[in-house]
Design a protein around this motif. Structure first.
Motif, PDB file in Angstrom:
ATOM      1  N   UNK A  22      -9.387  38.307 -81.084  1.00 18.98           N
ATOM      2  CA  UNK A  22     -10.159  39.243 -80.266  1.00 18.98           C
ATOM      3  C   UNK A  22     -11.659  38.984 -80.312  1.00 18.98           C
ATOM      4  N   UNK A  23     -12.145  38.297 -81.345  1.00 16.45           N
ATOM      5  CA  UNK A  23     -13.596  38.074 -81.425  1.00 16.45           C
ATOM      6  C   UNK A  23     -13.995  36.708 -80.889  1.00 16.45           C
ATOM      7  N   UNK A  24     -13.036  35.939 -80.394  1.00  8.30           N
ATOM      8  CA  UNK A  24     -13.370  34.617 -79.860  1.00  8.30           C
ATOM      9  C   UNK A  24     -13.903  34.774 -78.438  1.00  8.30           C
ATOM     10  N   UNK A  25     -14.533  33.723 -77.892  1.00  3.48           N
ATOM     11  CA  UNK A  25     -14.977  33.816 -76.502  1.00  3.48           C
ATOM     12  C   UNK A  25     -13.790  33.842 -75.543  1.00  3.48           C
ATOM     13  N   UNK A  50     -13.212  44.539 -83.282  1.00  6.07           N
ATOM     14  CA  UNK A  50     -14.495  43.834 -83.424  1.00  6.07           C
ATOM     15  C   UNK A  50     -15.192  44.239 -84.714  1.00  6.07           C
TER      16      UNK A  50
END
Lengths: 297, 571
Positions: B320-323, B392
């Protein structure tokens, strides 16, 4: 064969002890429920609106979670105590194989809960994801290329300030508009929406200042975005959240929020320092060349 | 046994029938350690699986305790960062690839044939191959201790795991472990599928198959679906490291995100591979000790299949925190939410199974009842983590460490311990000590919660995972100290069970065929079961064939001695 002390006593005594223990546990859980919203059960917040919104969304899901937790643990413990086998009691439990109504009921119930959570998330999402406009006391649009001795433009909402963040083993580099840069500590103006363009130049890192919102990965070859908006001056700390090598634990970061004027002064100072360093280097080089030395390595 | 046709009339002329050797004498069965090396018996292989996986469990546990020791106080200098990252990587890899996944194969190997009324697995020699691939996978991995252990975590994210950043051989050892244990699991999974589809006792339709067998069947299908992705990924990593390719190297046009997608396409189903058989184990144990049929048999079996199917569609919730674009995040949030429904169904069905029972408090029940109690915490934190804006904040923090341990220790390991206490008498013929068992349970239960409950708070306060050291100003000092003390308590609890198992092997009370009044066919045979399992395979008429058999015996007024012995009560 078995030491007496370890051997279980008579079943009724054991179960009474057990039931006492679990009733005490349940009471403790109930007593703890009101303090559940104390800080040790919620994420960090208070630095930036997105962190605050994440905190609120988290609290809603935590409340739902606590209700489900108490329901499941309560029913489980009550059942274990109430329906324990008793001496002289029935040898077999009730021979129930299922109950379609009940099963459909809790399936629908579980589905409704997750649908509600999804709806709540969609309500909160825009405020968390989309950067708002900067405040009236923030850094005004266009100022970042101006100098401090020019008159300030009229106050009002304006564009966000964009800072490029680059993760490297094991420090963070920040490139501000106008050519200034710094390492480790990022200086930002208050009441200004700051959008971060995150990338990395070696392995994957992750930008995380807990009070300023969620983390975002800095992936080499990609640009990832996050934002924050700090209302009052202060220092916010965080550290890299993605295992990036032996120095991972020491890859820390600071964000210092200052007034827009101080921010501009900081930029000038950084640029001036950099220029001075460059000039000093050029001077040295000339001197050495004049002295017949080869170029600096 | 050995029948040899003697060549008669060897001097007969060419016009007569030539003597023909029908069968050679059977070679004598190897004895001692050789019998273990050469065995293809599913029970012996199962025992070897148990011994090997529990050795790895203890090694992985010691690694965890070393990490906790380092983290007991801020700014500790006990362990240097390289060693710590090695411990992180070894602990995770060991527990997942060398303990939880293969210990489920241990249960499956030993009990699936017995529970479905088969005399062995479909492919006994492949079965032996599975075990030896696992053993050599473990040896290859631990050999890295002699040069340089891997330091990129059990996920070995590229580009950190690329040769530019991890030039040592540790990552290569890790790759070989993935290949060897992966092949082991694949071969084993195909064997389980073939066995369960084809070798069930007469009358055992799909609707009468024990829930544990259902879970092993679905575990096998999941392994077959998920393992090829990781096999491909680690092969690509190997060629990136040594043969000049650049699948994951961004400086040469590769894509580090590709690694994460391939890894988690395997990695998330892997979670269900580890938890579903534990669910299966307690779905056997709870009804036996509640003296009640399982509540909603079909719903539990269907929920198992639903979890497995949905489990293939949620992998990017680890990313979820990746681009990644928001619409993708929303998809993976919703698919992760969907899994909560069948999981909830299972929990409610277990509660309803206990409801109105006549619950007998033996050690297997303690561990089995603890599973829903602890797993529900991991389930709730899992739903919180599925909400990507919340993730996040929580992602890659100690909150996630706590969550995954509630799922994999509170869920899988408590289920495994329940299974060990439940089936130990079948495997050895002796009961484990109840006193030590309950002592072990309470020590583990308290130690486990002490270790991991506070880790939620540490993560919420901003402590990332996989750090060898933290600042004293972060406000997590107390959490970490409590966690370290708890982890040693947990270790003592595990040790008590290990001692209990070793001690009871010679000194335990003789169990008899059916010490718990079980429902399934493994309790029909002697303890330990004979080589051929069943002389005569009973006909199955319900999902609880042993209950039918006991009833029949009672009706005919015979002594129950030969089939089902009366339950050992009291004392």
């Amino acid at each position: 064969m078995i030491p007496r002390a370890l051997n279980p006593g008579r079943p009724p005594h054991r179960t009474r002890l057990l039931s006492l223990a679990i009733v005490a546990g349940l009471l403790a859980a109930l007593a703890l429920a009101p303090t559940a919203f104390a800080d040790f059960l919620t994420p960090e917040s208070g630095g930036s609106p997105n962190a605050d919104k994440i905190d609120s969304l988290y609290k809603i899901t935590l409340a739902v979670g606590i209700v489900i937790f108490l329901l499941v643990e309560g029913v489980l413990i009550w059942t274990l105590v109430k329906y324990r086998a008793r001496r002289g009691g029935p040898k077999e439990g009730a021979q129930i194989h299922g109950n379609t109504q009940l099963e459909v009921g809790w399936t629908v119930g579980a589905a409704v809960i997750v649908v509600v959570l999804a709806v709540v998330t969609f309500i909160y999402l825009p405020d968390i994801e989309n950067p708002p406009a900067s405040g009236p006391n923030g850094l005004a649009a266009g100022v970042e290329v101006a100098s401090i001795d020019q008159p300030a433009p009229p106050p009002g909402p304006s564009e966000a300030l964009t800072i490029d963040v680059n993760g490297q083993q094991y420090l963070w580099r920040y490139d501000y508009p106008g050519g200034a840069f710094s390492y480790y500590e990022m200086v930002v103006p208050t009441d200004t929406t700051v959008v971060l363009n995150l990338t990395a130049s070696d392995v994957i890192h992750s930008w995380w200042i807990p009070k300023l919102g969620g983390k975002m990965d800095a992936v080499p070859g990609f640009v990832n975005k996050t934002w924050f908006k700090i209302s009052k001056p202060g220092v916010y700390i965080g550290q890299c959240a993605e295992l990036c090598g032996s120095g991972h634990a020491d890859m820390r970061a600071r964000v210092r929020a200052v007034s827009p004027d101080e921010y501009l002064a900081f930029l000038e100072r950084q640029k001036a320092d950099f220029e001075a360093a460059r000039e000093a280097l050029a001077e040295q080089r000339e001197l050495r060349e004049a002295a017949g030395e080869t170029e600096l390595q | 046994m050995a029948t040899t046709s003697q060549p008669a009339a060897a001097t007969a002329g060419s016009e007569g029938l030539k003597p023909e050797i029908v069968m050679h004498g059977l070679p004598p069965e190897p004895k001692g350690w050789l019998s273990w090396l050469t065995t293809t018996d599913h029970k012996k292989i199962g025992i070897m699986y148990f011994v090997a996986t529990f050795i790895f469990f203890i090694i992985g546990g010691v690694e965890a305790l070393l990490m906790r020791l380092q983290l007991a106080q801020p700014d500790s200098t006990l362990i240097d960062p390289e060693t710590y990252n090695g411990l992180v990587s070894m602990h995770g890899t060991t527990m997942i690839f060398l303990f939880i996944v293969p210990v489920m194969a241990a249960f499956g190997n030993y009990f699936v044939p017995l529970m479905i009324g088969a005399r062995d697995m479909a492919f006994p020699r492949l079965n032996a191959l599975s075990f030896w691939l696992l053993a050599f996978g473990g040896v290859a991995f631990y050999a890295s201790l002699f040069f340089e252990p891997p330091q990129a975590g059990w996920t070995s994210y590229a580009p950190l795991s690329d040769d530019a950043y991890m030039p040592g051989g540790g990552i290569d050892a890790w790759i070989f472990l993935i290949h060897l244990t992966g092949l082991s699991s694949l071969v084993g999974a195909i064997n389980f599928v073939a066995t369960i589809h084809n070798m069930r006792a007469p009358g055992m339709s799909w609707g009468r198959m024990p829930l544990f067998v259902w879970s092993i069947l679905i575990y096998s299908y999941l392994l077959i679906a998920a393992l090829p992705a990781i096999a491909a990924a680690v092969t690509m990593l190997l060629t990136d490291r040594h043969f000049g390719t650049a699948f994951f190297d961004p400086t040469a046009g590769g894509d580090p995100m590709l690694w994460q997608h391939l890894f988690w396409f395997f990695g998330h189903p892997e979670v269900y591979i580890m938890i579903l058989p534990a669910f299966g184990i307690i779905s056997e144990i709870l009804p036996v000790f509640a003296r009640k049929p399982i509540f909603g048999y079909k719903a539990i079996a269907a929920a198992t299949a639903a979890i497995a199917f949905l489990g293939l569609l949620v992998w990017a919730h680890h990313m979820f925190t990746t681009p990644t674009s928001t619409v993708v995040l929303i998809f993976f949030m919703l698919s992760s939410f969907a899994i909560a429904v069948p999981t909830g169904i299972k929990i409610f069905n277990w509660l309803a199974t206990l409801w109105k029972g006549s619950i007998v408090f033996k050690t297997p029940l303690y561990f089995a009842a603890a599973l829903p109690a602890l797993f529900v915490i991991g389930g709730i934190s899992g739903v919180m983590l599925a909400i990507f804006p919340v993730d996040w904040q929580l992602h890659d923090s100690y909150f996630v460490v706590a969550h995954l341990h509630y799922v994999l220790f509170g869920g899988s390991v408590f289920g495994i311990f329940a299974g060990v206490y439940y089936w130990y008498p079948k495997m050895t013929g002796r009961l484990m000590s109840e006193g030590l068992g309950k002592l072990s349970f309470w020590t583990m239960f308290i130690g486990f919660n002490m270790t991991f409950l506070v880790q939620h708070s540490a993560g919420l306060s901003g402590m990332p995972r996989r750090i060898y050291d933290y600042s004293g100003d972060l406000g997590v000092n107390d959490y970490n100290l409590i966690s370290t003390i708890g982890s040693f308590l947990l270790g003592i609890g595990v040790l008590i069970t290990v001692i209990n198992a070793l001690r009871s092997y010679r000194k335990g009370k003789v169990a008899g065929n059916d010490p718990w009044h079980g429902n399934t066919l493994e309790w029909f045979v002697q303890s330990p079961p004979p080589v051929n399992n069943f002389d005569e395979i009973p006909r199955v008429r319900s999902v609880e064939p042993m209950k039918d058999i006991r009833r029949e015996v009672a009706r005919s007024g015979e002594q129950a001695g030969t089939v089902a012995q009366p339950v050992v009560t009291g004392t």
